[in-house]
Design a protein around this motif. Structure first.
Motif, PDB file in Angstrom:
ATOM      1  N   LYS A  50      43.876  46.370  54.978  1.00 52.10           N
ATOM      2  CA  LYS A  50      44.369  47.571  54.293  1.00 52.10           C
ATOM      3  C   LYS A  50      45.655  47.271  53.534  1.00 52.10           C
ATOM      4  O   LYS A  50      45.837  47.734  52.410  1.00 52.10           O
ATOM      5  N   LEU A  51      46.559  46.511  54.175  1.00 53.85           N
ATOM      6  CA  LEU A  51      47.828  46.192  53.519  1.00 53.85           C
ATOM      7  C   LEU A  51      47.609  45.321  52.284  1.00 53.85           C
ATOM      8  O   LEU A  51      48.380  45.408  51.316  1.00 53.85           O
ATOM      9  N   ASP A  52      46.581  44.489  52.289  1.00 49.74           N
ATOM     10  CA  ASP A  52      46.280  43.641  51.136  1.00 49.74           C
ATOM     11  C   ASP A  52      45.556  44.414  50.030  1.00 49.74           C
ATOM     12  O   ASP A  52      45.482  43.954  48.899  1.00 49.74           O
ATOM     13  N   SER A  53      45.041  45.576  50.375  1.00 47.90           N
ATOM     14  CA  SER A  53      44.322  46.385  49.400  1.00 47.90           C
ATOM     15  C   SER A  53      45.308  47.117  48.492  1.00 47.90           C
ATOM     16  O   SER A  53      46.382  47.549  48.914  1.00 47.90           O
ATOM     17  N   SER A  54      44.932  47.260  47.266  1.00 44.50           N
ATOM     18  CA  SER A  54      45.788  47.993  46.325  1.00 44.50           C
ATOM     19  C   SER A  54      45.438  49.472  46.272  1.00 44.50           C
ATOM     20  O   SER A  54      46.071  50.232  45.539  1.00 44.50           O
ATOM     21  N   THR A  55      44.451  49.889  47.058  1.00 45.16           N
ATOM     22  CA  THR A  55      43.988  51.272  46.988  1.00 45.16           C
ATOM     23  C   THR A  55      44.595  52.203  48.027  1.00 45.16           C
ATOM     24  O   THR A  55      44.393  53.406  47.941  1.00 45.16           O
TER      25      THR A  55
END
Length: 114
Positions: A50-55
């Motif tokens: 989740k932290l690596d996601s930009s969304t």
């Protein structure tokens, strides 16, 4: 002389039998700890994804970095890992690793926890 040999053999068998039984009974807690570790590891991996996601929104990012990730790490992951591999890890090393990971994501997203 024969009595001494017989007693020694009987004692050896008794000790070996007790050790084997003890090893079998300690296998179940080890599997419970391993299951706890794997579940916690999966949870932490989900947070990192989740932290690596930009969304994801900033509020969720803050919640993960400041609350959820450190709680899961300290309450479940770290104790299980210390029990599974006490010779490889120390609490101090694991806490340093936690700080390094959190600091990386906090700097990346410009987040400061209160």
């Amino acid at each position: 002389m024969k009595n001494r040999i017989l007693i020694t053999v009987l004692m050896s068998v008794a000790i070996c039998g007790c050790q084997k039984q003890q090893a079998e009974s300690s296998a179940e807690p080890d599997s419970n700890i391993r299951a706890q570790f794997e579940q916690s590891d999966n949870q932490l991996s989900g947070y990192l994804d989740k932290l690596d996601s930009s969304t994801i929104c900033m509020e969720e990012r803050i919640s993960i970095l400041c609350n959820q990730y450190p709680e899961e790490y300290k309450n479940n992951y770290m104790p299980a890992l210390l029990q599974l591999a006490p010779e490889e890890y120390t609490e101090k090393d694991l806490l340093r690793d936690l700080d390094n990971a959190l600091n990386f994501y906090k700097l990346k997203a410009n987040i400061q926890c209160s």
